[in-house]
Design a protein around this motif. Structure first.
Motif, PDB file in Angstrom:
ATOM      1  N   ARG A  14       0.795  -1.192   0.016  1.00 43.46           N
ATOM      2  CA  ARG A  14      -0.035  -0.052  -0.066  1.00 43.46           C
ATOM      3  C   ARG A  14       0.787   1.314  -0.120  1.00 43.46           C
ATOM      4  O   ARG A  14       1.473   1.404   1.024  1.00 43.46           O
ATOM      5  CB  ARG A  14      -0.944  -0.243   1.232  1.00 43.46           C
ATOM      6  N   GLU A  37       0.404   4.401   0.446  1.00 47.18           N
ATOM      7  CA  GLU A  37      -0.188   5.595   1.575  1.00 47.18           C
ATOM      8  C   GLU A  37       0.696   4.967   2.852  1.00 47.18           C
ATOM      9  O   GLU A  37       1.188   5.769   3.588  1.00 47.18           O
ATOM     10  CB  GLU A  37      -1.470   5.616   1.618  1.00 47.18           C
ATOM     11  N   SER A  38       0.599   3.782   3.271  1.00 51.55           N
ATOM     12  CA  SER A  38       1.312   3.127   4.479  1.00 51.55           C
ATOM     13  C   SER A  38       2.673   3.115   4.231  1.00 51.55           C
ATOM     14  O   SER A  38       3.535   3.461   5.174  1.00 51.55           O
ATOM     15  CB  SER A  38       0.667   1.626   4.854  1.00 51.55           C
ATOM     16  N   ARG A  70       1.121  11.831   1.996  1.00 52.24           N
ATOM     17  CA  ARG A  70       0.588  11.922   0.613  1.00 52.24           C
ATOM     18  C   ARG A  70       0.445  13.720   0.217  1.00 52.24           C
ATOM     19  O   ARG A  70      -0.425  14.033   1.029  1.00 52.24           O
ATOM     20  CB  ARG A  70      -0.496  11.199   0.463  1.00 52.24           C
ATOM     21  N   GLN A 128      -4.471  -2.639  -8.058  1.00 50.85           N
ATOM     22  CA  GLN A 128      -4.446  -2.057  -6.841  1.00 50.85           C
ATOM     23  C   GLN A 128      -3.366  -1.150  -6.363  1.00 50.85           C
ATOM     24  O   GLN A 128      -3.544   0.065  -5.712  1.00 50.85           O
ATOM     25  CB  GLN A 128      -4.663  -2.934  -5.593  1.00 50.85           C
ATOM     26  N   ASN A 151      -3.603   2.302  -8.397  1.00 50.49           N
ATOM     27  CA  ASN A 151      -4.836   2.909  -7.762  1.00 50.49           C
ATOM     28  C   ASN A 151      -4.624   3.785  -6.476  1.00 50.49           C
ATOM     29  O   ASN A 151      -4.903   4.996  -6.172  1.00 50.49           O
ATOM     30  CB  ASN A 151      -6.032   2.326  -7.313  1.00 50.49           C
ATOM     31  N   ASP A 152      -3.718   2.829  -5.541  1.00 52.58           N
ATOM     32  CA  ASP A 152      -3.282   3.316  -4.133  1.00 52.58           C
ATOM     33  C   ASP A 152      -2.222   4.409  -4.411  1.00 52.58           C
ATOM     34  O   ASP A 152      -2.068   5.273  -3.503  1.00 52.58           O
ATOM     35  CB  ASP A 152      -2.819   2.128  -3.231  1.00 52.58           C
ATOM     36  N   ASP A 169      -1.828   6.891  -6.595  1.00 50.08           N
ATOM     37  CA  ASP A 169      -1.998   8.181  -7.332  1.00 50.08           C
ATOM     38  C   ASP A 169      -1.571   8.059  -8.760  1.00 50.08           C
ATOM     39  O   ASP A 169      -0.936   8.815  -9.325  1.00 50.08           O
ATOM     40  CB  ASP A 169      -1.181   9.497  -6.560  1.00 50.08           C
ATOM     41  N   ASP A 193      -9.962   9.420  -1.886  1.00 53.72           N
ATOM     42  CA  ASP A 193      -8.913   9.108  -3.050  1.00 53.72           C
ATOM     43  C   ASP A 193      -9.679   8.644  -4.330  1.00 53.72           C
ATOM     44  O   ASP A 193     -10.386   7.744  -4.407  1.00 53.72           O
ATOM     45  CB  ASP A 193      -8.115   8.116  -2.726  1.00 53.72           C
TER      46      ASP A 193
END
Length: 490
Positions: A247, A249-250, A259, A284, A287-288, A290, A357
């Motif tokens: 992921r 963001e994490s 972000r 995925q 998408n996560d 950006d 998002d």
């Protein structure tokens, strides 16, 4: 994804490109269609726009390799958005244009098809320098097919497209980051890049988290050094990650970053290979992250993806957090169904929430949205309204645009321009891939008949590609199949 060769499901020595969802041979496809919604229950539809085209490109590669397609392979919006429909560009910078077609469904004359063709103008005042952080999968699964040569060609083509002002970092990973081959913030002519690629060979398991973590670490460093440039993580893999978190963001948060609302780090994922491939992960991750998701099967396709014009578009953002909301008029529309965009659906109240998002679009991106409608008999007036909301990719400022969806009299199918008819046939074919097999066989024959009537358009590149995919999208029923049944009786 449960895939099976159209010619031989168990040919000795031929890999079967299953992706870990389990072997569904002997079962018919389960429905993957969005619901039909009466306007008496809900008039509004909200979803993120889409800049991916990997589903179409991978479907084409599967068809050319003799495999039949299954519902898990098809995301209708990516089929539509992979092809050029020549929508008129908007007048003025940083806005969208709507090209609206409303016609009678040639397969179901009691329904209408509404095609919403969107094109975005390039935003003003965007940086020209690019910092690329390439994350290259060097795990053991990359030895299969032609993954290694395709991935290496992608990096070499990327390096050739960069200018002297651009900067590139290169990370190779397998079970760990292969630190001896890491190149940091270099000019594109740095010999260290060529030296690293000479050592690119498959080994070990796939720790995508380790590779992405290092890639984002270098991208964050680059953004601190040059905040006015465009910053990308370019992730090349077959997606078969078996270790760690992916992921974006994490990962960014764990590295002490966050972000960015304006000019974020954008992740472009490019998938390679047929066998042993995880489409879900790559979609995925993009998408996560950006960004957007592409697929190439061969070194030749890799060269085409990063040809001069396509490179300039792919790495030039047009809109961030782009979303659409369609509000149907209950006085004129009885029911509606969005074709595709299953992974992009959103709560209606999220449309104005700028913390949500949504999708990132690049320059040159067209978005095609198709709805199936039932109109109220004798009703007059607009069918509804379309609203778009997005952020300027440089400043992060929210922007909106609205249109009324009017059609005094829907066009007959024959009145629709041939290129728009092809777009609608692509949508119908994608939607059809999730129908029950007995219904879908009949519908596919009708789609094939309509496609054949397009004449010279069938000989163009998009026409030829559609013909190949249509032939693989629904194999002939197996011997045990009986109409109305969905499984084999053992």
């Amino acid at each position: 994804m449960a895939l099976q060769s159209a010619s031989s499901a168990s040919s000795p020595g031929r890999p079967s490109p299953h992706s870990g969802r389990g072997d569904r041979r002997g079962l018919l496809p389960e429905a993957q269609l969005p619901p039909v919604v009466p306007t008496s229950l809900e008039t509004t539809s909200t979803f993120g726009l889409d800049a991916d085209d990997a589903s179409w490109r991978r479907s084409l590669a599967l068809a050319r390799q003799g495999y039949s397609l299954e519902p898990d392979d098809v995301r209708v919006e990516e089929w539509l958005n992979a092809l050029r429909w020549d929508y008129p560009l908007p007048e003025g910078e940083g806005s969208f244009n709507l090209d609206l077609t409303i016609t009678i469904d040639p397969i179901d004359p009691d329904s209408l098809l509404a095609l919403l063709g969107l094109s975005a103008a390039a935003p003003a005042e965007m940086p020209s320098r690019r910092h690329m952080s390439v994350v290259l999968d060097a795990s053991g699964s990359m030895e299969e097919d032609n993954k290694l040569d395709t991935a290496r060609t992608l990096v070499e083509a990327l390096i050739r497209r960069l200018s002297a002002e651009d900067r590139i970092s290169l990370v190779q990973f397998s079970s760990v980051v292969l630190g001896e081959y890491t190149v940091r913030h270099s000019a594109p002519d740095d010999p260290a890049l060529e030296a690293s690629l000479r050592e690119f060979r498959p080994n070990g398991s796939t720790n995508a988290e380790a590779g992405l973590r290092k890639g984002y670490e270098l991208a964050l460093e680059g953004r601190r050094q040059d905040p006015d440039a465009l910053h990308y993580v370019f992730f090349i893999s077959d997606g078969v990650a078996n270790v760690g978190d992916t992921r974006a963001e994490s990962i960014i948060e764990s590295l002490g970053g966050q972000r960015a609302e304006a000019n974020p780090i954008r992740l472009v994922a490019v998938g390679v290979g047929i066998a042993n491939y995880n489409d879900d992960l790559l979609e995925q991750v993009s998408n996560d992250g950006d960004g957007w998701y592409r697929y190439v099967y061969s070194p030749e396709e890799a060269q085409g993806l990063l040809a001069a014009e396509s490179f300039d578009q792919l790495f030039s953002p047009a809109a961030d957090e782009a979303r659409a909301q369609v509000s149907w008029d209950a006085d004129t529309v009885e029911e509606w169904r969005l074709v595709g965009y299953l992974n992009r659906a959103a709560a209606n109240e999220s449309f104005e929430d700028d913390e949500e998002d949504f999708a990132e679009l690049h320059v040159g991106q067209e978005n095609t949205v198709v709805y199936r409608l039932k109109a109220r008999p004798g009703a007059e007036g607009p069918l509804g309204a379309l609203s778009l909301r997005w952020h300027h990719p440089g400043s992060g400022e929210a922007q909106t645009q609205e249109w009324t969806l009017s059609a005094e009299t829907p066009m007959s199918w024959e009145e629709v321009a041939p290129l728009r008819r092809l777009a609608l046939l692509v949508a119908l074919a994608g939607e059809n891939s999730a129908e029950r097999l007995d219904d879908a066989q009949e519908r596919r024959k009708a789609i094939e008949e309509e496609f054949a009537l397009l004449g010279r358009l069938t000989e163009t590149r998009q026409g030829q590609e559609f013909g190949e995919i249509l032939a693989a999208s629904l194999p002939e029923p197996p011997a045990w199949f009986e109409r109305g049944r969905s499984t084999r009786e053992e």
